[in-house]
Structure formats: structure tokens, C-alpha cells
Design a protein around this motif. Sequence first.
Motif, mmCIF file in Angstrom:
data_model
loop_
_atom_site.group_PDB
_atom_site.id
_atom_site.type_symbol
_atom_site.label_atom_id
_atom_site.label_comp_id
_atom_site.label_asym_id
_atom_site.label_seq_id
_atom_site.Cartn_x
_atom_site.Cartn_y
_atom_site.Cartn_z
ATOM 1 N N LYS A 65 0.871 -1.171 0.000
ATOM 2 C CA LYS A 65 0.000 0.000 0.000
ATOM 3 C C LYS A 65 0.906 1.219 0.000
ATOM 4 C CE LYS A 65 -3.598 -2.508 2.530
ATOM 5 N NZ LYS A 65 -4.420 -2.581 3.766
ATOM 6 N N GLU B 219 -4.201 -1.174 -2.277
ATOM 7 C CA GLU B 219 -3.198 -2.217 -2.481
ATOM 8 C C GLU B 219 -2.775 -2.303 -3.948
ATOM 9 O OE1 GLU B 219 -2.964 -6.356 -0.481
ATOM 10 O OE2 GLU B 219 -4.037 -6.680 -2.373
ATOM 11 N N ASN C 51 -4.066 4.098 0.769
ATOM 12 C CA ASN C 51 -4.049 2.729 1.307
ATOM 13 C C ASN C 51 -4.634 1.712 0.334
ATOM 14 O OD1 ASN C 51 -2.806 3.172 3.885
ATOM 15 N ND2 ASN C 51 -4.702 4.178 4.527
#
Length: 209
Positions: free
Chosen positions: A67, A74, A72
Amino acid sequence: MQNHHTEIPLSIDIDRLGKCYFDFRSKLGFRTDDKSLRDFNAICVNRIPDDEDSITGGNVRGLYWTKPDTTNHEEQRLEPVQEHLYTELCPEFKDTYVEEVYNLITSKFKLGRVRFLMKPPRSCLSWHRDPEMRLHIPIITNEGCRMIIEDTSFHMPSNGNGYITDNTKYHNFFNGSEVDRVHLVATVLEHNCQMDWLDEVKYDCCKLC
């Protein structure tokens, strides 16, 4: 907090293994997928039979997810590695103590890549997850060398034993000491819980499966 690692009795001679590491570091140097990054330094112990390319480029670090920014979200890094094909000891290690250790751990586990991994002082990896668990055999370490898996931080001492870590969870490793941290690290594809281990080791090990 959960326990994301299990100690496995192996009785490895760490002094002999450390001497081999220093010998081969001077002869072979380190491999990495990106020479601009100092976080990852590997000496590859095994390979796909007769395939030198299997220990170059992205195969050295391998597939992972991270991340990278404030969202955040992925993202995948690098491509999958055919771990199950890494069945040949690199010829440089033939008739050395590294071969003895390799034969020992491959008798207990079905392994993919096996590498000496060095982390420089005051450095860390990215927050990431891997496709498989890992077997760590610490060689040079310090109490300030710590692995964090999800919300659990722990140190793996250099005592001749191995440690299975659940790298399929998000994790990091940082070296907070002022010396290199060196582990022998193997990708664990399968392991045999019927080995002659203590009952509590078998129980803890199976909980990670």
C-alpha cells in the motif's frame, strides 16, 4: 494480538553458517531487483535447474503486494515466481555447510527459493504481504531487529532454530541496530507436521497453516 510465528528446533551451527555467509558474500556479492534500493540484498542459494535467469531480476525479490501511498490502496509489485521449481542447489554451495543446512530444511519442508537476506542498519522493508509463509534462520541479529506482522512485533534470536512466519499477512521487517542483519530465508510451500517436534510446536505450526 495474534501469534504469527512459530519457533522450530533445528540445531543449526550458526557460527559455521555465518562463516559461509561471509565467504560467499565476498565471492558472489548481493543480488537485488533494483540497485537503487538499499532495503533488499540477497545471495540466492537455490535455483530452477540449469536456469541462471531464475536468480536474476524480479525473481530475486519476488511477487508482493503493498500500500504505497495515502489512499491505502493495495498494489501488486513484480510478477509471480514459480517457487515449486526451485529444486537445485546453486553449484557454488556444493560440499559446504550451506548444502548441509539446505538438505536439512528441505527434508522438513517443501520449499521454494532459499536466500541469504541482509538488511543494512537503520533500514526497513515496505509494509507488504507475500503469497506464502517463510522460514527464517537468523544468523546475525540484534534485539533491535524486529519483524512486525499486523499488530504484533517480535525478535527472532540467532539460536540455531528456525522460525515460520506468516508472511501472507501484512508485515514489515526493520533493522534498528548498527550492524547488518542476516537471515537465511526460505519460501515455505508445505511442511510436515508429523516430524519429531514437540507437541506444542506441532500445534503452533499447524495454527499457521
